[in-house]
Design a protein around this motif. Structure first.
Motif, PDB file in Angstrom:
ATOM      1  N   GLY A 274       5.216  44.649  51.531  1.00 48.15           N
ATOM      2  CA  GLY A 274       5.983  43.415  51.424  1.00 48.15           C
ATOM      3  C   GLY A 274       6.842  43.268  50.190  1.00 48.15           C
ATOM      4  O   GLY A 274       7.506  42.240  50.025  1.00 48.15           O
ATOM      5  N   ALA A 275       6.848  44.255  49.307  1.00 43.07           N
ATOM      6  CA  ALA A 275       7.700  44.174  48.119  1.00 43.07           C
ATOM      7  C   ALA A 275       9.164  44.201  48.551  1.00 43.07           C
ATOM      8  O   ALA A 275       9.552  45.012  49.376  1.00 43.07           O
ATOM      9  CB  ALA A 275       7.406  45.335  47.173  1.00 43.07           C
ATOM     10  N   ASP A 276       9.948  43.289  47.965  1.00 44.63           N
ATOM     11  CA  ASP A 276      11.347  43.210  48.382  1.00 44.63           C
ATOM     12  C   ASP A 276      12.341  43.367  47.239  1.00 44.63           C
ATOM     13  O   ASP A 276      13.539  43.173  47.422  1.00 44.63           O
ATOM     14  CB  ASP A 276      11.606  41.902  49.135  1.00 44.63           C
ATOM     15  N   ASP A 277      11.848  43.715  46.050  1.00 43.74           N
ATOM     16  CA  ASP A 277      12.747  44.005  44.939  1.00 43.74           C
ATOM     17  C   ASP A 277      12.021  44.907  43.934  1.00 43.74           C
ATOM     18  O   ASP A 277      10.836  45.201  44.084  1.00 43.74           O
ATOM     19  CB  ASP A 277      13.263  42.728  44.270  1.00 43.74           C
ATOM     20  N   TYR A 278      12.764  45.351  42.911  1.00 40.54           N
ATOM     21  CA  TYR A 278      12.184  46.294  41.955  1.00 40.54           C
ATOM     22  C   TYR A 278      11.009  45.687  41.187  1.00 40.54           C
ATOM     23  O   TYR A 278      10.039  46.375  40.886  1.00 40.54           O
ATOM     24  CB  TYR A 278      13.244  46.789  40.974  1.00 40.54           C
ATOM     25  N   ASP A 279      11.092  44.410  40.862  1.00 36.67           N
ATOM     26  CA  ASP A 279       9.999  43.772  40.132  1.00 36.67           C
ATOM     27  C   ASP A 279       8.711  43.777  40.956  1.00 36.67           C
ATOM     28  O   ASP A 279       7.630  44.039  40.434  1.00 36.67           O
ATOM     29  CB  ASP A 279      10.369  42.334  39.754  1.00 36.67           C
ATOM     30  N   ALA A 280       8.812  43.485  42.249  1.00 36.39           N
ATOM     31  CA  ALA A 280       7.638  43.473  43.119  1.00 36.39           C
ATOM     32  C   ALA A 280       7.063  44.881  43.278  1.00 36.39           C
ATOM     33  O   ALA A 280       5.841  45.056  43.305  1.00 36.39           O
ATOM     34  CB  ALA A 280       7.996  42.885  44.477  1.00 36.39           C
ATOM     35  N   ILE A 281       7.938  45.877  43.365  1.00 34.91           N
ATOM     36  CA  ILE A 281       7.472  47.265  43.460  1.00 34.91           C
ATOM     37  C   ILE A 281       6.734  47.651  42.186  1.00 34.91           C
ATOM     38  O   ILE A 281       5.643  48.225  42.238  1.00 34.91           O
ATOM     39  CB  ILE A 281       8.652  48.225  43.729  1.00 34.91           C
ATOM     40  N   ALA A 282       7.297  47.324  41.035  1.00 36.57           N
ATOM     41  CA  ALA A 282       6.662  47.648  39.747  1.00 36.57           C
ATOM     42  C   ALA A 282       5.327  46.932  39.603  1.00 36.57           C
ATOM     43  O   ALA A 282       4.349  47.520  39.124  1.00 36.57           O
ATOM     44  CB  ALA A 282       7.592  47.276  38.601  1.00 36.57           C
TER      45      ALA A 282
END
Length: 56
Positions: free
Chosen positions: A40-48
């Protein structure tokens, strides 16, 4: 019938364009990014954020 290569084996074939000696292997970064997006990560911050919670 031949077995399909695993996702990790496929990701290992991607050339790493980063100069020098990277801290993390590219295959690890790509795999974690794919897992984060599936989760469900939708941007780089969520992935990190997800990657850091799974670091150890």
């Amino acid at each position: 019938m031949d077995r399909s290569a695993s996702l990790v084996e496929q990701l290992k074939t991607v050339a790493d364009p980063r100069p020098g000696e990277p801290v993390y292997p590219l295959v690890n970064i790509l795999f974690m990014t794919i897992c984060a997006v599936i989760a469900g990560a939708d941007d780089y911050d969520a992935i990190a954020k997800l990657a850091n919670t799974k670091k150890n």
